[in-house]
Write a protein that holds these residues in place. Sequence first.
Motif, mmCIF file in Angstrom:
data_model
loop_
_atom_site.group_PDB
_atom_site.id
_atom_site.type_symbol
_atom_site.label_atom_id
_atom_site.label_comp_id
_atom_site.label_asym_id
_atom_site.label_seq_id
_atom_site.Cartn_x
_atom_site.Cartn_y
_atom_site.Cartn_z
ATOM 1 N N ARG A 120 0.825 -1.205 0.000
ATOM 2 C CA ARG A 120 0.000 0.000 0.000
ATOM 3 C C ARG A 120 0.861 1.257 0.000
ATOM 4 O O ARG A 120 0.419 2.323 -0.432
ATOM 5 C CB ARG A 120 -0.937 0.004 1.210
ATOM 6 C CG ARG A 120 -1.994 -1.084 1.173
ATOM 7 C CD ARG A 120 -2.963 -0.957 2.332
ATOM 8 N NE ARG A 120 -2.291 -1.131 3.623
ATOM 9 C CZ ARG A 120 -2.063 -0.143 4.479
ATOM 10 N NH1 ARG A 120 -2.430 1.098 4.185
ATOM 11 N NH2 ARG A 120 -1.474 -0.390 5.633
ATOM 12 N N LYS A 141 -2.342 -1.919 -5.658
ATOM 13 C CA LYS A 141 -2.908 -1.510 -4.376
ATOM 14 C C LYS A 141 -2.160 -0.328 -3.751
ATOM 15 O O LYS A 141 -2.532 0.133 -2.666
ATOM 16 C CB LYS A 141 -2.922 -2.687 -3.396
ATOM 17 C CG LYS A 141 -3.863 -3.816 -3.805
ATOM 18 C CD LYS A 141 -3.921 -4.908 -2.754
ATOM 19 C CE LYS A 141 -4.892 -6.016 -3.180
ATOM 20 N NZ LYS A 141 -4.959 -7.096 -2.170
ATOM 21 N N GLN A 143 -1.100 3.082 -2.498
ATOM 22 C CA GLN A 143 -1.749 4.347 -2.185
ATOM 23 C C GLN A 143 -0.730 5.466 -2.022
ATOM 24 O O GLN A 143 -1.054 6.633 -2.210
ATOM 25 C CB GLN A 143 -2.582 4.202 -0.910
ATOM 26 C CG GLN A 143 -3.714 3.201 -1.036
ATOM 27 C CD GLN A 143 -4.511 3.071 0.245
ATOM 28 O OE1 GLN A 143 -4.672 4.042 0.991
ATOM 29 N NE2 GLN A 143 -5.017 1.883 0.510
ATOM 30 N N GLN A 164 -5.298 3.371 -7.312
ATOM 31 C CA GLN A 164 -5.595 3.601 -5.902
ATOM 32 C C GLN A 164 -4.663 4.635 -5.268
ATOM 33 O O GLN A 164 -4.764 4.926 -4.073
ATOM 34 C CB GLN A 164 -5.482 2.276 -5.118
ATOM 35 C CG GLN A 164 -6.442 1.196 -5.585
ATOM 36 C CD GLN A 164 -7.883 1.635 -5.494
ATOM 37 O OE1 GLN A 164 -8.328 2.152 -4.468
ATOM 38 N NE2 GLN A 164 -8.628 1.441 -6.561
ATOM 39 N N LYS A 166 -2.906 7.722 -3.760
ATOM 40 C CA LYS A 166 -3.351 8.934 -3.075
ATOM 41 C C LYS A 166 -2.217 9.940 -2.894
ATOM 42 O O LYS A 166 -2.466 11.122 -2.711
ATOM 43 C CB LYS A 166 -3.947 8.583 -1.714
ATOM 44 C CG LYS A 166 -5.206 7.739 -1.792
ATOM 45 C CD LYS A 166 -5.742 7.435 -0.404
ATOM 46 C CE LYS A 166 -7.013 6.599 -0.484
ATOM 47 N NZ LYS A 166 -7.533 6.269 0.864
ATOM 48 N N ASN A 254 -8.540 9.295 -6.887
ATOM 49 C CA ASN A 254 -7.978 9.186 -5.550
ATOM 50 C C ASN A 254 -6.823 10.141 -5.322
ATOM 51 O O ASN A 254 -6.498 10.490 -4.194
ATOM 52 C CB ASN A 254 -7.512 7.742 -5.295
ATOM 53 C CG ASN A 254 -8.681 6.825 -5.047
ATOM 54 O OD1 ASN A 254 -9.713 7.264 -4.541
ATOM 55 N ND2 ASN A 254 -8.541 5.568 -5.407
#
Length: 330
Positions: A120, A141, A143, A164, A166, A254
């Motif tokens: 992540r 996955k 972020q 995904q 961010k 995102n």
Amino acid sequence: MSKSLKKLVEESREKNQPEVDMSDRGISNMLDVNGLSVPPNIAELKNLEVLNFFNNQIEELPTQISSLQKLKHLNLGMNRLNTLPRGFGSLPALEVLDLTYNNLNENSLPGNFFYLTTLRALYLSDNDFEILPPDIGKLTKLQILSLRDNDLISLPKEIGELTQLKELHIQGNRLTVLPPELAYLYSRIFGTTLGPWWKQAYDAVQEKRESSFSHCPMDVIPELRIACGVFPGDCPWSTVFSHGPRALKTQRGNLDLTGQKQVFKAENNPWVTPIADQFQLGVSHVFEYIRSETYKYLYGRHMQANPEPPKKNNDKSKKISRKPLTAKNK
């Protein structure tokens, strides 16, 4: 290895503790850490989820580290790593990997590194990467991706597959252009009618493959065309475009670039003039520009020309991670 450190590892093994913190301990050799050197010792830490080796002098990792099947957080920041061991990508539960401030580059990664599909957050800042491997797109996955202060001269188009994401940090590199696919991270089609295949639909529109939409709701297609920048005359639904952007039902992806939590950092790069000008107007202008047909054309020409990359500005020879170890630390 000091008695206190040895005791820490032994206690962790005996109690099956999920976390081991060995940060700021001056460790120069992982083999000094009994229980992390050879099987079966390391395999006995069956419940280990968090392993912290931040700010040591580690130059090499044992291959047995991939035996930690429950490991979720691994912090190896502020060390002296030049390479990662074979099989490093065989950590099936790893979610956070911090490799900040080491001596790693694209050739330091083992062949299975991008098998870490549970990641992540990946921190690779303050290393020596000139190229980000295209396989980065497999880490769907992710972020958080931090690539600050490397020597990156380009980003692969596959970065657009990290839907995904961010946070993206690419400041302090040698980047001059951005791949148009990066626009996928900024704005995406909104609504359950598109399902998980929105990106494939986006690509299909760009290539004018209308047959790909046999299962796409008709009322969504015109909006998708607007989002892709397909202009009147390029498709039979040109009348749709008289409604302009107001017809487009989209939301920010995102990667929130315009809100208070700005998580796209790209300063201190030698951008080509058109991109630099857009940065002067604001980050949102950059992403609107790189998704345009004009930019895609210029980007293609730029990549075909294969210009010489900008020279390195940062002298990394003085990094702490490059200085010879003192006798005391060896």
